[in-house]
Design a protein around this motif. Structure first.
Motif, PDB file in Angstrom:
ATOM      1  N   GLY A  52       0.787  -1.221   0.000  1.00  0.00           N
ATOM      2  CA  GLY A  52       0.000   0.000   0.000  1.00  0.00           C
ATOM      3  C   GLY A  52       0.813   1.261   0.000  1.00  0.00           C
ATOM      4  N   VAL A  53       2.109   1.203  -0.357  1.00  0.00           N
ATOM      5  CA  VAL A  53       2.940   2.404  -0.348  1.00  0.00           C
ATOM      6  C   VAL A  53       3.608   2.630  -1.697  1.00  0.00           C
ATOM      7  CG1 VAL A  53       3.403   2.280   2.137  1.00  0.00           C
ATOM      8  CG2 VAL A  53       4.991   1.203   0.514  1.00  0.00           C
ATOM      9  N   VAL A  54       3.846   3.921  -1.975  1.00  0.00           N
ATOM     10  CA  VAL A  54       4.632   4.353  -3.130  1.00  0.00           C
ATOM     11  C   VAL A  54       5.778   5.206  -2.593  1.00  0.00           C
ATOM     12  CG1 VAL A  54       4.652   5.756  -5.230  1.00  0.00           C
ATOM     13  CG2 VAL A  54       2.658   4.339  -4.694  1.00  0.00           C
ATOM     14  N   ILE A  55       7.001   4.898  -3.028  1.00  0.00           N
ATOM     15  CA  ILE A  55       8.191   5.651  -2.617  1.00  0.00           C
ATOM     16  C   ILE A  55       8.575   6.592  -3.746  1.00  0.00           C
ATOM     17  CG2 ILE A  55      10.527   5.504  -1.708  1.00  0.00           C
ATOM     18  CD1 ILE A  55       8.431   4.005  -0.036  1.00  0.00           C
ATOM     19  N   ASP A  56       8.781   7.887  -3.409  1.00  0.00           N
ATOM     20  CA  ASP A  56       9.154   8.831  -4.460  1.00  0.00           C
ATOM     21  C   ASP A  56      10.665   9.059  -4.490  1.00  0.00           C
ATOM     22  OD1 ASP A  56       9.865  10.728  -2.528  1.00  0.00           O
ATOM     23  OD2 ASP A  56       8.242  12.122  -3.010  1.00  0.00           O
ATOM     24  N   VAL A  57      11.111   9.848  -5.462  1.00  0.00           N
ATOM     25  CA  VAL A  57      12.547  10.052  -5.685  1.00  0.00           C
ATOM     26  C   VAL A  57      13.226  10.775  -4.534  1.00  0.00           C
ATOM     27  CG1 VAL A  57      12.470   9.981  -8.208  1.00  0.00           C
ATOM     28  CG2 VAL A  57      12.033  12.148  -7.013  1.00  0.00           C
ATOM     29  N   ASP A  58      12.459  11.433  -3.678  1.00  0.00           N
ATOM     30  CA  ASP A  58      13.025  12.119  -2.519  1.00  0.00           C
ATOM     31  C   ASP A  58      13.025  11.259  -1.268  1.00  0.00           C
ATOM     32  OD1 ASP A  58      13.569  15.003  -3.391  1.00  0.00           O
ATOM     33  OD2 ASP A  58      11.537  14.672  -4.145  1.00  0.00           O
ATOM     34  N   ILE A  63       1.002   6.764   1.246  1.00  0.00           N
ATOM     35  CA  ILE A  63      -0.061   5.758   1.264  1.00  0.00           C
ATOM     36  C   ILE A  63      -0.810   5.828  -0.064  1.00  0.00           C
ATOM     37  CG2 ILE A  63      -2.177   4.988   2.393  1.00  0.00           C
ATOM     38  CD1 ILE A  63      -1.147   6.264   4.969  1.00  0.00           C
ATOM     39  N   ASP A  64      -0.966   4.694  -0.706  1.00  0.00           N
ATOM     40  CA  ASP A  64      -1.572   4.615  -2.037  1.00  0.00           C
ATOM     41  C   ASP A  64      -3.034   4.185  -1.913  1.00  0.00           C
ATOM     42  OD1 ASP A  64      -2.202   4.329  -4.677  1.00  0.00           O
ATOM     43  OD2 ASP A  64      -0.969   2.533  -5.002  1.00  0.00           O
ATOM     44  N   LEU A  65      -3.956   5.111  -2.164  1.00  0.00           N
ATOM     45  CA  LEU A  65      -5.380   4.776  -2.172  1.00  0.00           C
ATOM     46  C   LEU A  65      -5.963   4.870  -3.583  1.00  0.00           C
ATOM     47  CD1 LEU A  65      -6.650   6.497   1.114  1.00  0.00           C
ATOM     48  CD2 LEU A  65      -5.756   4.187   0.777  1.00  0.00           C
ATOM     49  N   GLY A  66      -5.072   4.774  -4.573  1.00  0.00           N
ATOM     50  CA  GLY A  66      -5.509   4.869  -5.964  1.00  0.00           C
ATOM     51  C   GLY A  66      -5.187   3.666  -6.823  1.00  0.00           C
ATOM     52  N   THR A 415      -9.819  11.966  -7.463  1.00  0.00           N
ATOM     53  CA  THR A 415     -11.157  12.544  -7.594  1.00  0.00           C
ATOM     54  C   THR A 415     -11.791  12.024  -8.880  1.00  0.00           C
ATOM     55  OG1 THR A 415     -10.327  14.500  -8.745  1.00  0.00           O
ATOM     56  CG2 THR A 415     -10.480  14.623  -6.345  1.00  0.00           C
ATOM     57  N   CYS A 416     -13.102  12.196  -8.985  1.00  0.00           N
ATOM     58  CA  CYS A 416     -13.809  11.798 -10.196  1.00  0.00           C
ATOM     59  C   CYS A 416     -15.204  12.391 -10.150  1.00  0.00           C
ATOM     60  CB  CYS A 416     -13.850  10.277 -10.357  1.00  0.00           C
ATOM     61  SG  CYS A 416     -14.896   9.415  -9.145  1.00  0.00           S
ATOM     62  N   GLY A 417     -16.061  11.963 -11.070  1.00  0.00           N
ATOM     63  CA  GLY A 417     -17.457  12.369 -11.086  1.00  0.00           C
ATOM     64  C   GLY A 417     -17.760  13.358 -12.191  1.00  0.00           C
ATOM     65  N   THR A 418     -18.975  13.279 -12.709  1.00  0.00           N
ATOM     66  CA  THR A 418     -19.426  14.203 -13.735  1.00  0.00           C
ATOM     67  C   THR A 418     -19.261  15.644 -13.282  1.00  0.00           C
ATOM     68  OG1 THR A 418     -21.012  12.582 -14.599  1.00  0.00           O
ATOM     69  CG2 THR A 418     -21.437  14.901 -15.101  1.00  0.00           C
ATOM     70  N   PHE A 419     -19.455  15.899 -11.978  1.00  0.00           N
ATOM     71  CA  PHE A 419     -19.381  17.251 -11.442  1.00  0.00           C
ATOM     72  C   PHE A 419     -18.036  17.519 -10.746  1.00  0.00           C
ATOM     73  CE2 PHE A 419     -23.706  15.507 -11.038  1.00  0.00           C
ATOM     74  CZ  PHE A 419     -24.323  16.246 -12.031  1.00  0.00           C
ATOM     75  N   GLY A 420     -17.136  16.529 -10.762  1.00  0.00           N
ATOM     76  CA  GLY A 420     -15.816  16.711 -10.162  1.00  0.00           C
ATOM     77  C   GLY A 420     -15.824  16.794  -8.654  1.00  0.00           C
ATOM     78  N   ASN A 421     -16.882  16.278  -8.016  1.00  0.00           N
ATOM     79  CA  ASN A 421     -17.060  16.470  -6.570  1.00  0.00           C
ATOM     80  C   ASN A 421     -16.913  15.190  -5.764  1.00  0.00           C
ATOM     81  OD1 ASN A 421     -19.510  15.421  -7.688  1.00  0.00           O
ATOM     82  ND2 ASN A 421     -20.620  16.067  -5.861  1.00  0.00           N
ATOM     83  N   ILE A 422     -16.211  14.217  -6.298  1.00  0.00           N
ATOM     84  CA  ILE A 422     -16.162  12.905  -5.656  1.00  0.00           C
ATOM     85  C   ILE A 422     -14.728  12.488  -5.379  1.00  0.00           C
ATOM     86  CG2 ILE A 422     -16.580  10.436  -6.079  1.00  0.00           C
ATOM     87  CD1 ILE A 422     -19.160  11.415  -7.559  1.00  0.00           C
ATOM     88  N   LEU A 423     -14.489  12.030  -4.162  1.00  0.00           N
ATOM     89  CA  LEU A 423     -13.242  11.346  -3.823  1.00  0.00           C
ATOM     90  C   LEU A 423     -13.468   9.860  -4.042  1.00  0.00           C
ATOM     91  CD1 LEU A 423     -12.266  13.073  -0.442  1.00  0.00           C
ATOM     92  CD2 LEU A 423     -11.470  13.648  -2.744  1.00  0.00           C
ATOM     93  N   ARG A 424     -12.600   9.232  -4.806  1.00  0.00           N
ATOM     94  CA  ARG A 424     -12.753   7.795  -5.054  1.00  0.00           C
ATOM     95  C   ARG A 424     -11.608   7.041  -4.392  1.00  0.00           C
ATOM     96  NH1 ARG A 424     -11.536   6.753 -11.525  1.00  0.00           N
ATOM     97  NH2 ARG A 424     -10.296   8.609 -11.908  1.00  0.00           N
ATOM     98  N   LEU A 425     -11.966   5.977  -3.723  1.00  0.00           N
ATOM     99  CA  LEU A 425     -10.994   5.170  -2.990  1.00  0.00           C
ATOM    100  C   LEU A 425     -10.853   3.818  -3.672  1.00  0.00           C
ATOM    101  CD1 LEU A 425     -12.147   6.040   0.635  1.00  0.00           C
ATOM    102  CD2 LEU A 425     -10.440   7.184  -0.773  1.00  0.00           C
ATOM    103  N   LEU A 426      -9.623   3.551  -4.104  1.00  0.00           N
ATOM    104  CA  LEU A 426      -9.287   2.315  -4.819  1.00  0.00           C
ATOM    105  C   LEU A 426      -7.988   1.742  -4.270  1.00  0.00           C
ATOM    106  CD1 LEU A 426      -9.911   3.625  -8.446  1.00  0.00           C
ATOM    107  CD2 LEU A 426     -11.184   1.739  -7.408  1.00  0.00           C
TER     108      LEU A 426
END
Length: 450
Positions: A52-58, A63-66, A415-426
């Motif tokens: 569940g983790v992503v390590i960046d160059v720094d 935490i990866d919820l996408g 985020t997602c949604g036709t109106f751009g108002n949704i947090l999506r958890l994946l």
């Protein structure tokens, strides 16, 4: 369910502000080299990922919820998938199945014929992307039926090719000024229970769409109805019970091909192998991608043998479709899903997410910030629809701000949604409970922030 072992420490750890200096430097290079039309949700550059983790160059651990948009279901560096990829790459990376075929393609087709809904005789063809799978499913339906018209639904997302843009409902950023689009595509109302009172009755919502199809098209001109069993980019909209079965029954009665777009919802994501399984819906054709191969590019159309066999030899294919390395990854990923019982894990994750979000919604409401209009989804595919307090008016600004706040604290959320108002958890189904809870706590913090 078997516990998953992890190569990297499963913890959030920030050593710089986000983005850090090395990510910022890469962004400068990117602007000079990469077309700006390609966006990124999180402006950090990955060097490693596991569980569940992503390590960046720094050196930051986020935490990866996408899951790379529902792709790294079994983890971004699952050992079984990595070993299968390496072993196949050492043998050969490509011959083209249309030139010199290989067993891996056949084995993936056999597995998909077994796993997809229904016990009827099936055939499978492999491609590279979800859009490619959708485009070819429509081709198959049109050829097999001798009809032209295709129905898609409000809030749908099916891809970025010309035909799939026509099927997609949202104009920005997917369709704006990219037309003209493929013809003979018709749009019908979706079952969106939160925003449409009629849609709370799935059968009534389906009957409304069927009535409109009869008036606007007529069944004898309609090749296919395509629908996401749970809409993805449109906002993780779960149609009311009865909507999908009623549509599927009408299609069968009228010899219209019922296509289930399971690109985002397939492969254990919703707590079953496919989202259609929740209501026992058996599609004529199923399109798949994303979670199918543990991060390698692969997609598929699986369908009734009589439909798939109707296409003339050479009518389907592609140079890279069913690449041998991607096929090896898919076989390993599917084996991991079975061995680790990832449908059960998705259900556990869903219960944890729903419990946490419900508590957050109650806390916010007690503070006079009833900004969570709806929490919905199945398994590890959950959405939070954000609204202006005391209304159902979409609040895309809050969604954007909450995602940015969560990112600043080391949590990747989309985020997602036709109106751009949704947090999506994946979240990856490989994520630990403790790490997931921490990520959800930070999302609650982000929603409570002024």
């Amino acid at each position: 369910m078997t516990t998953m072992a992890h190569r990297l420490p499963q913890k959030r750890h920030l050593v710089t502000e986000l983005p850090g200096p090395r990510s910022s430097s890469l962004t400068v290079r990117r602007r000079a080299a990469v077309a700006p039309a390609v966006g990124s949700a999180a402006p950090v550059y990955a060097v490693d990922a596991d569980g569940g983790v992503v390590i960046d160059v720094d050196g930051n651990s986020l935490i990866d919820l996408g899951s790379g948009i529902a792709v790294t279901t079994v983890g971004a560096s699952n050992p079984a998938v990595a070993d299968a990829v390496a072993a196949q790459a050492h043998q050969f990376t490509h011959t083209c199945f249309m030139v010199t075929p290989y067993e891996g393609y056949v084995a993936v087709a056999e597995k998909l014929n077994e796993l997809t809904p229904g016990d009827h005789e099936k055939r499978t063809v492999l491609f590279n992307s979800g859009a490619e799978a959708v485009e070819n499913a429509v081709k198959i339906a049109r050829l097999a039926t001798g009809r032209d018209a295709v129905v898609a639904f409000d809030h749908a997302y099916h891809g970025r090719t010309n035909l799939t843009m026509a099927l997609t409902a949202k104009t920005m950023p997917y369709k704006h000024n990219f037309g003209p689009f493929a013809p003979e595509v018709y749009r019908m109302p979706m079952s969106y229970p939160y925003r449409d009172p009629l849609a709370a009755d799935g059968v009534a919502a389906a009957d409304r769409a069927i009535s409109m199809m009869d008036k606007q098209i007529s069944a004898d001109s309609l090749a296919a109805v395509i629908v996401e069993p749970i809409q993805g980019e449109g906002g993780f909209i779960v149609p009311a019970p009865g909507f999908l079965p009623t549509l599927a029954q009408w299609c069968r009665a009228n010899r219209v091909v019922f296509i289930a777009d399971e690109v985002q919802s397939g492969f254990c994501r919703t707590g079953d192998w496919f989202a259609c399984d929740h209501e026992g819906v058996i599609p004529d054709l199923v399109t798949m991608a994303k979670g199918i191969a543990g991060g390698m590019p692969l997609s598929a159309v699986t369908g009734r043998a009589e439909l798939m066999d109707a296409v003339h030899p050479g009518g389907l294919g592609g140079t890279y479709g069913g690449n041998p390395v991607a096929c090896a990854a898919a076989l390993a990923a599917i084996d991991q899903m079975t061995t680790l019982d990832l449908p059960a894990r998705a259900r556990q994750i869903g219960e944890l997410i729903l419990s946490s979000l419900s508590a957050t919604a109650a806390s916010l409401a007690n503070d006079g910030r009833d900004v969570i209009g709806d929490i919905r989804g199945r398994g590890a595919m959950v959405a939070v629809e954000l609204v202006r307090p005391g209304t159902t008016e979409p609040d895309p600004e809050l969604a954007k701000a909450a995602a940015a706040h969560a990112f600043s604290r080391g949590v990747i959320v989309l985020t997602c949604g036709t109106f751009g108002n949704i947090l999506r958890l994946l979240p990856p189904l490989a994520i630990d409970d403790e790490l997931l809870r921490e990520g959800l706590d930070i999302i609650g913090e982000a929603l409570a922030a002024d």
